[in-house]
Design a protein around this motif. Sequence first.
Motif, short mmCIF file in Angstrom:
data_model
loop_
_atom_site.label_atom_id
_atom_site.label_comp_id
_atom_site.label_asym_id
_atom_site.label_seq_id
_atom_site.Cartn_x
_atom_site.Cartn_y
_atom_site.Cartn_z
N VAL A 73 0.85 -1.18 0.00
CA VAL A 73 0.00 0.00 0.00
C VAL A 73 0.89 1.25 0.00
CG1 VAL A 73 -0.23 0.25 2.51
CG2 VAL A 73 -2.08 0.98 1.01
N LYS A 74 0.45 2.26 -0.74
CA LYS A 74 1.24 3.48 -0.86
C LYS A 74 0.30 4.67 -1.02
CE LYS A 74 1.83 2.88 -5.86
NZ LYS A 74 2.75 2.60 -6.97
N HIS A 75 0.82 5.87 -0.82
CA HIS A 75 2.15 6.26 -0.35
C HIS A 75 1.95 6.85 1.04
CE1 HIS A 75 2.17 6.66 -4.77
NE2 HIS A 75 3.41 6.23 -4.72
N PHE A 76 2.64 6.35 2.02
CA PHE A 76 2.41 6.71 3.40
C PHE A 76 3.27 7.91 3.79
CE2 PHE A 76 2.40 5.99 8.04
CZ PHE A 76 1.03 5.81 8.22
N ALA A 77 2.64 9.06 3.99
CA ALA A 77 1.19 9.26 4.10
C ALA A 77 0.82 10.61 3.51
CB ALA A 77 0.75 9.23 5.56
N ALA A 78 -0.47 10.66 3.07
CA ALA A 78 -1.11 11.89 2.58
C ALA A 78 -0.47 12.45 1.32
CB ALA A 78 -1.13 12.95 3.68
N TYR A 79 0.10 11.57 0.51
CA TYR A 79 0.75 12.02 -0.73
C TYR A 79 -0.25 12.66 -1.68
CZ TYR A 79 4.05 11.56 -4.72
OH TYR A 79 4.90 11.79 -5.78
N GLY A 80 -1.54 12.35 -1.51
CA GLY A 80 -2.55 12.87 -2.41
C GLY A 80 -2.96 14.30 -2.16
N ALA A 81 -2.31 15.00 -1.24
CA ALA A 81 -2.67 16.39 -0.93
C ALA A 81 -1.50 17.35 -1.10
CB ALA A 81 -3.22 16.46 0.50
N THR B 273 6.87 15.92 2.22
CA THR B 273 6.93 16.25 3.64
C THR B 273 5.50 16.31 4.16
OG1 THR B 273 6.86 18.63 3.22
CG2 THR B 273 9.04 17.61 3.41
N LEU B 274 5.32 16.02 5.41
CA LEU B 274 4.04 16.16 6.07
C LEU B 274 4.24 17.06 7.28
CD1 LEU B 274 1.05 15.38 6.34
CD2 LEU B 274 1.77 13.37 7.64
N ASN B 275 3.70 18.27 7.15
CA ASN B 275 3.88 19.27 8.20
C ASN B 275 5.35 19.46 8.56
OD1 ASN B 275 1.08 19.58 8.23
ND2 ASN B 275 0.82 18.02 9.81
N GLY B 276 6.17 19.56 7.52
CA GLY B 276 7.57 19.93 7.68
C GLY B 276 8.55 18.79 7.80
N ILE B 277 8.09 17.55 7.88
CA ILE B 277 9.00 16.41 8.03
C ILE B 277 8.80 15.45 6.87
CG2 ILE B 277 9.73 14.49 9.48
CD1 ILE B 277 8.76 16.03 11.89
N PRO B 278 9.86 15.13 6.12
CA PRO B 278 9.71 14.15 5.03
C PRO B 278 9.25 12.80 5.56
CG PRO B 278 11.79 15.34 4.86
CD PRO B 278 11.21 15.68 6.19
N SER B 279 8.31 12.19 4.88
CA SER B 279 7.73 10.94 5.37
C SER B 279 8.77 9.85 5.58
CB SER B 279 6.67 10.45 4.37
OG SER B 279 5.60 11.35 4.31
N THR B 280 9.77 9.79 4.71
CA THR B 280 10.77 8.72 4.79
C THR B 280 11.67 8.87 6.01
OG1 THR B 280 10.70 8.64 2.38
CG2 THR B 280 12.51 7.50 3.42
N GLY B 281 11.69 10.03 6.62
CA GLY B 281 12.47 10.22 7.84
C GLY B 281 11.62 10.53 9.04
N ASN B 282 10.31 10.28 8.94
CA ASN B 282 9.36 10.68 9.97
C ASN B 282 9.11 9.53 10.95
OD1 ASN B 282 7.09 11.56 11.46
ND2 ASN B 282 6.41 12.83 9.73
N GLN B 283 9.79 9.57 12.06
CA GLN B 283 9.70 8.50 13.05
C GLN B 283 8.30 8.43 13.66
OE1 GLN B 283 13.15 8.22 15.52
NE2 GLN B 283 12.15 6.98 17.09
N TRP B 284 7.70 9.57 13.94
CA TRP B 284 6.35 9.58 14.51
C TRP B 284 5.36 8.91 13.55
CZ3 TRP B 284 2.04 12.13 12.36
CH2 TRP B 284 0.88 12.08 13.14
N ALA C 142 13.76 5.84 11.58
CA ALA C 142 12.33 6.03 11.35
C ALA C 142 11.63 4.73 10.99
CB ALA C 142 12.11 7.06 10.25
N GLY C 143 12.40 3.67 10.74
CA GLY C 143 11.78 2.37 10.50
C GLY C 143 11.68 1.94 9.05
N VAL C 144 12.43 2.59 8.14
CA VAL C 144 12.38 2.20 6.73
C VAL C 144 13.27 0.98 6.53
CG1 VAL C 144 12.81 2.93 4.36
CG2 VAL C 144 11.93 4.59 6.03
N ASP C 145 12.68 -0.11 6.06
CA ASP C 145 13.40 -1.38 5.96
C ASP C 145 14.18 -1.54 4.67
OD1 ASP C 145 12.29 -2.27 8.43
OD2 ASP C 145 10.45 -2.82 7.38
#
Length: 743
Positions: free
Chosen positions: A192-200, A242-253, A298-301
């Motif tokens: 499933v992709k793209h995590f997260a909110a890539y559509g906005a 980025t989501l609210n200033g943090i790129p998803s690929t480095g977003n630990q939260w 951030a958990g990217v495998d």
Amino acid sequence: MTIDRKERAMDQQKLKELVQDMSLIEKINQLLQVTSGFFIDDVELTGPIRENGITEQSIAQAGSVIGLLGAKKYKEIQDAYIKNHPHNIPLLIMLDVINGFRTIFPIPLAQGATFEPELSKRCAQIAAKESAVSGVHVTFAPMVDLVRDARWGRVMESTGEDTKLNSDFAIAMVEGFQGTNVGEEYSIAACVKHFAAYGAPNGGRDYNTVELSENTLRGYYLPAYEAAVKAGVEMVMTSFNTLNGIPSTGNQWLNRNVLRDEMGFDGVLISDWAAIEELQYHGYAKDRKEAAGLAMNAGVDIDMMTGIYSKNLESLIEDGTVKEELLDEAVLRILNLKNKLGLFENPYKDADEEKEKEIILCEEHRKVSLEAAEKSFVLLKNDGILPLKKREKIALIGPFVSEKEIYGVWSMLGRPEDTVSIAEAADKVRMDYEFTFAKGCNILGAEDSNLIPDQHVQEPSKEDEERMLQEAVEAAKNADKIILAIGEHRRMSGESASRSDLTLPKIQYKLLDAIYEVNPNIAVIIFTGRPLDLREVSEKSKAILNVWLPGTEGGTAILNTLINKVSPSGKLPMSFPYCVGQVPVHYNEYFTGRPYDPKTGGKEYRSNYRDIPNTPLYPFGYGLSYAKFQYDDIKLSKDIMSIGETIDAYVTVKNVGEYAGTETVQLYIRDCIGSVVRPRKELKGYQKVTLQPGEAKNVTFEITEEMLRFCKDDLSFGSEKGEFHVYLGTDSSTEEYVSFNLN
């Protein structure tokens, strides 16, 4: 610990022992994904490639490959890979199988228009079967990004603007690809992709930043991802934004707290192409080494195609920036997926050269492609010109009449020779209809060359252009009706295909104008991967049939619809704007403190545009049929609901037209007052009903308390007591409602 290839799938303890037995470098290389070119071509490892961390050793031990190999080549490569791997671990093959492998189905946005997730499940099962026999283990689908802005080219990969619809299709597609167990025959893992909110993305521009309140994120954008996770999806892909200033690929939260802890995802998290490296370009990491550490923490495998982990993780572990336990967890997740697929037991899984010939593009698969296309078509307008009647003189005009590339840009293995055009389908019914054919113009003209950035537009000479136009005009003059097939080139939508203008190519308007001048009896067939501004088309046509990018059996499906072998039944999964100035536009907007009511007029100091309507040209859920449906007697079983109870909503639907047809009855609910403002209405259910002329049926929906829950002011999900309006109708613009109260 060396794996016996004949040994059955391993239990978790053996997998953990295998991880512990692997060297640090072996483990790091399991996280690398490279393209198939490194295995099937003699790719020279130049200085820059080596500098990026991709070496002979890392390729030889790379845990996964992106790209098609084919059954025969895959077996050869898998044999060599396992033989040379220190622990005989098998290779994982991944590919973008978005809406079909070789049998191409309508683009996902078109599948959303069917309002039939079970049909998309069948499409995914077929795509998985064709992929599996060709040696593919994982598909990068489904894309469940909520989309409200048609400027973004990748809306074609989504199923639209509604949270429920996206969630329903997410579940169906995951179940279709994976079956009940990814290890079973002809199943592949979904991602499933793209995590997260890539559509906005801001401005509808690909790869751009996303700014959403956490309430909006959780209430509207995250549910479809979570639905896929709950359905057991094996992989998730990070998004570029980025989501609210943090790129998803480095977003630990986002990746650890929300995806893993809250949603319970325990599968493999993969970066999008080079997304870890791009942490630098966002300005979030100072260099590749820091980017690798941020992504790992951030958990990217899996690192897709940069070598950034291979080059940097060893030193990051040595200096304590990354704990080796995190690396072990990532490797274990990857090995666990390989184990679930049965690759330790049978490294070939379903790859089979003979079955490739037997299964791919078989008649059974083509029939489902035809059904999906027919059910996806949306009749936007019809002033009685459709369906066509026998013995009429029909001029089939336009650049799409004989076009065979009528599949989406992500239909990577689609081939023109496999695809049925409108002209080919028309030839089969010529004994009953008097058809003439004229191209009229190319899909793109000289003025439209910027609409396909990477492809040279073949510009005809002025003489050829004028000849094509004149041939079309002459055909139109002599016809009872014109079917004008126009629309977007397949590469005008998709990744990196954002547009600020949602109109058709200019050369096609020139054709429309010329035809209209000599014969206004025009029914327009629109090919598109996104919602378009169709005002001018609507003004100069008597019918509009939106066929999206329909796939392998597109031409046959279109002819079947034009001659009423099937009646149109699709409904818009995404609003078609009045013009681009409205976007992002969607049906479930808020009222605002100064809502505009077009029935009372008075625009002063109200939330409106001075020059255009607030509402889209064609709203979410809209779609006509050759039949005519009448809704009567909307009722509720009671007007008070207590927690734990349900209410039934009823409506009678009658076909008052002369043709049989299928209607999608839609249930919307409005929560009148909430701790956060609530939308005008939200889709909560839908049912299909097929009616003969004069036939009526009662349609019943069960309303549960769970359907009333939303993301509240404290970010928890729940319902709140109060009044609710229930709408039952043909699309999201329906206004008649009945009310109940939740106690």
